[in-house]
Design an enzyme around this catalytic site. Structure first.
Site, mmCIF file in Angstrom:
data_model
loop_
_atom_site.group_PDB
_atom_site.id
_atom_site.type_symbol
_atom_site.label_atom_id
_atom_site.label_comp_id
_atom_site.label_asym_id
_atom_site.label_seq_id
_atom_site.Cartn_x
_atom_site.Cartn_y
_atom_site.Cartn_z
ATOM 1 N N THR A 11 1.030 -0.994 -0.067
ATOM 2 C CA THR A 11 -0.395 -0.227 -0.425
ATOM 3 C C THR A 11 0.145 1.597 -0.353
ATOM 4 O OG1 THR A 11 -2.088 1.038 0.975
ATOM 5 C CG2 THR A 11 -0.217 0.108 2.454
ATOM 6 N N ASN A 13 -0.983 3.651 1.442
ATOM 7 C CA ASN A 13 -1.942 4.563 1.886
ATOM 8 C C ASN A 13 -0.937 4.478 3.198
ATOM 9 O OD1 ASN A 13 -3.616 5.772 4.006
ATOM 10 N ND2 ASN A 13 -5.125 4.833 2.527
ATOM 11 N N LYS A 16 -3.205 2.922 6.347
ATOM 12 C CA LYS A 16 -2.970 1.634 6.613
ATOM 13 C C LYS A 16 -1.753 0.924 7.250
ATOM 14 C CE LYS A 16 -5.807 0.933 2.105
ATOM 15 N NZ LYS A 16 -6.439 0.230 0.734
ATOM 16 N N ASP A 76 -7.677 -3.607 0.413
ATOM 17 C CA ASP A 76 -8.533 -2.739 -0.677
ATOM 18 C C ASP A 76 -9.784 -2.937 -0.046
ATOM 19 O OD1 ASP A 76 -8.232 -2.029 -3.080
ATOM 20 O OD2 ASP A 76 -10.688 -2.391 -3.602
ATOM 21 N N PHE A 164 -7.766 7.836 9.426
ATOM 22 C CA PHE A 164 -7.616 9.068 8.144
ATOM 23 C C PHE A 164 -8.769 8.703 7.233
ATOM 24 C CE2 PHE A 164 -7.435 4.961 5.060
ATOM 25 C CZ PHE A 164 -7.044 3.902 7.008
ATOM 26 N N GLY A 165 -8.898 9.534 6.322
ATOM 27 C CA GLY A 165 -9.393 9.377 4.906
ATOM 28 C C GLY A 165 -11.051 9.464 5.949
ATOM 29 N N TYR A 166 -11.617 8.535 5.211
ATOM 30 C CA TYR A 166 -13.564 9.375 5.854
ATOM 31 C C TYR A 166 -13.737 9.098 7.375
ATOM 32 C CZ TYR A 166 -14.411 8.369 1.129
ATOM 33 O OH TYR A 166 -14.493 9.342 -0.330
ATOM 34 N N LYS A 187 -10.295 2.119 17.780
ATOM 35 C CA LYS A 187 -11.315 1.767 16.179
ATOM 36 C C LYS A 187 -10.748 0.588 16.105
ATOM 37 C CE LYS A 187 -9.736 3.298 11.464
ATOM 38 N NZ LYS A 187 -9.368 3.549 10.083
ATOM 39 N N HIS A 192 -13.063 -2.754 9.837
ATOM 40 C CA HIS A 192 -13.126 -3.497 8.828
ATOM 41 C C HIS A 192 -11.775 -4.345 8.767
ATOM 42 C CE1 HIS A 192 -12.343 0.574 8.033
ATOM 43 N NE2 HIS A 192 -11.816 0.039 7.182
HETATM 44 P P1 ITT Z 1 -3.889 1.261 -1.709
HETATM 45 O O1 ITT Z 1 -4.657 1.192 -2.746
HETATM 46 O O2 ITT Z 1 -2.197 2.071 -1.819
HETATM 47 O O3 ITT Z 1 -3.631 0.477 -0.715
HETATM 48 P P2 ITT Z 1 -5.854 3.521 -1.061
HETATM 49 O O4 ITT Z 1 -5.898 4.796 0.020
HETATM 50 O O5 ITT Z 1 -5.755 4.096 -2.542
HETATM 51 O O6 ITT Z 1 -4.018 2.827 -0.868
HETATM 52 P P3 ITT Z 1 -8.030 2.117 -1.538
HETATM 53 O O7 ITT Z 1 -7.764 2.317 -2.908
HETATM 54 O O8 ITT Z 1 -8.480 -0.029 -0.634
HETATM 55 O O9 ITT Z 1 -6.150 1.889 -0.896
HETATM 56 O O10 ITT Z 1 -8.999 2.722 -1.323
HETATM 57 C C1 ITT Z 1 -9.136 2.221 0.303
HETATM 58 C C2 ITT Z 1 -9.258 4.132 0.508
HETATM 59 O O11 ITT Z 1 -11.281 3.921 1.295
HETATM 60 C C3 ITT Z 1 -9.286 4.821 1.105
HETATM 61 O O12 ITT Z 1 -8.246 5.806 0.408
HETATM 62 C C4 ITT Z 1 -10.051 5.583 2.010
HETATM 63 O O13 ITT Z 1 -10.717 6.767 1.607
HETATM 64 C C5 ITT Z 1 -10.999 4.414 2.331
HETATM 65 N N1 ITT Z 1 -10.911 4.026 3.910
HETATM 66 C C6 ITT Z 1 -10.649 2.302 3.448
HETATM 67 N N2 ITT Z 1 -10.181 1.846 5.130
HETATM 68 C C7 ITT Z 1 -10.229 3.735 5.180
HETATM 69 C C8 ITT Z 1 -10.275 3.070 7.179
HETATM 70 O O14 ITT Z 1 -10.808 3.118 7.842
HETATM 71 N N3 ITT Z 1 -11.061 5.134 7.839
HETATM 72 C C9 ITT Z 1 -10.518 5.988 6.582
HETATM 73 N N4 ITT Z 1 -11.217 4.979 5.709
HETATM 74 C C10 ITT Z 1 -10.765 4.127 5.127
#
Ligand code: ITT
Length: 214
Positions: A11, A13, A16, A76, A164-166, A187, A192
């Protein structure tokens, strides 16, 4: 002497990576991520239509470049919002289009849900993990996969600065705080990703012990 199994987390990210490091702490595993092996961090094309397809694409990408003995763990994941027919789903990272980032994705999500009442804002995070284990001599190649989900709802205004993210918009069932307000251990205990990783580990335990203690 014991050999520590090296696992590369496929990844780019950093959120993650941090969570996997927290969850693997205490296990005799050496963890690295794409950032430790590739400069710049590759943006692996994810053209699958399911979480599983995209996780496999990322695990294969790493193994094909790193060679024998490598274990690659790909995640993913995404958010499914019922009022939006399951969107953003596999497109969660790219929800707001070109130049997408967490702030823009969250802003778009709130816009799309404006006018949707609290009881209709149900959602879940989903995660599919694919671990590809390559044997040291190129033989014994095997895959292990596991999934996990976490039910909750989308609130009306972002809260919290962890995660992070949402995370600032998602309140898991049974809590009155967002993922971004929970401690890391809280968390990981219900997320998930945490659920999927515990399932994967259960399926793996024997093999991981063999790798660590030959
Ligand atoms: P990699 O593909 O390099 O692993 P990515 O961020 O593009 O990084 P994904 O394609 O799996 O990964 O997209 C997952 C998205 O879903 C991530 O960017 C967040 O926006 C959201 N997401 C997944 N898990 C999350 C979490 O635990 N908390 C908040 N948002 C999450």
């Amino acid at each position: 002497m014991a050999i520590m199994q090296k696992i590369i987390i496929a990844t780019g990210n950093s959120g993650k990576v941090r969570e996997f490091k927290e969850m693997f702490a205490g296990l005799d595993v050496s963890l690295a991520s794409l950032a430790d092996h590739f400069d710049p961090i590759p943006d692996i094309e994810e053209n699958g239509s399911t979480f599983y397809d995209n996780a496999k694409i990322k695990a294969d990408w790493v193994c094909e470049r790193m060679g024998g003995g490598v274990w690659a763990l790909a995640d993913d994941s995404g958010l499914e919002v019922d009022a939006l027919g399951g969107a953003p789903g596999v497109l969660s990272a790219r929800y707001s289009g070109e130049g997408a980032n967490a702030a823009r994705n969250n802003a778009k999500l709130l816009r799309e849900l404006s006018g949707v009442p609290e009881d209709k804002r149900t959602a879940r995070f989903r995660c599919v993990l694919v671990l590809r284990m390559m044997g040291a001599d190129g033989g014994g190649d095997a895959y292990l996969t596991a999934d996990g989900s976490c039910e909750g709802r989308i609130i009306f205004e972002a809260a919290g600065d962890k995660g992070f993210g949402y995370d600032p918009l998602f309140v898991p069932d049974g809590f009155d705080r967002t993922f971004a307000q929970l401690l890391a251990g809280e968390k990981n205990g219900i997320s998930h990703r945490g659920r999927a990783l515990r399932k994967l580990y259960d399926g793996l335990a024997g093999r991981l012990k063999c790798a660590i203690i030959p």
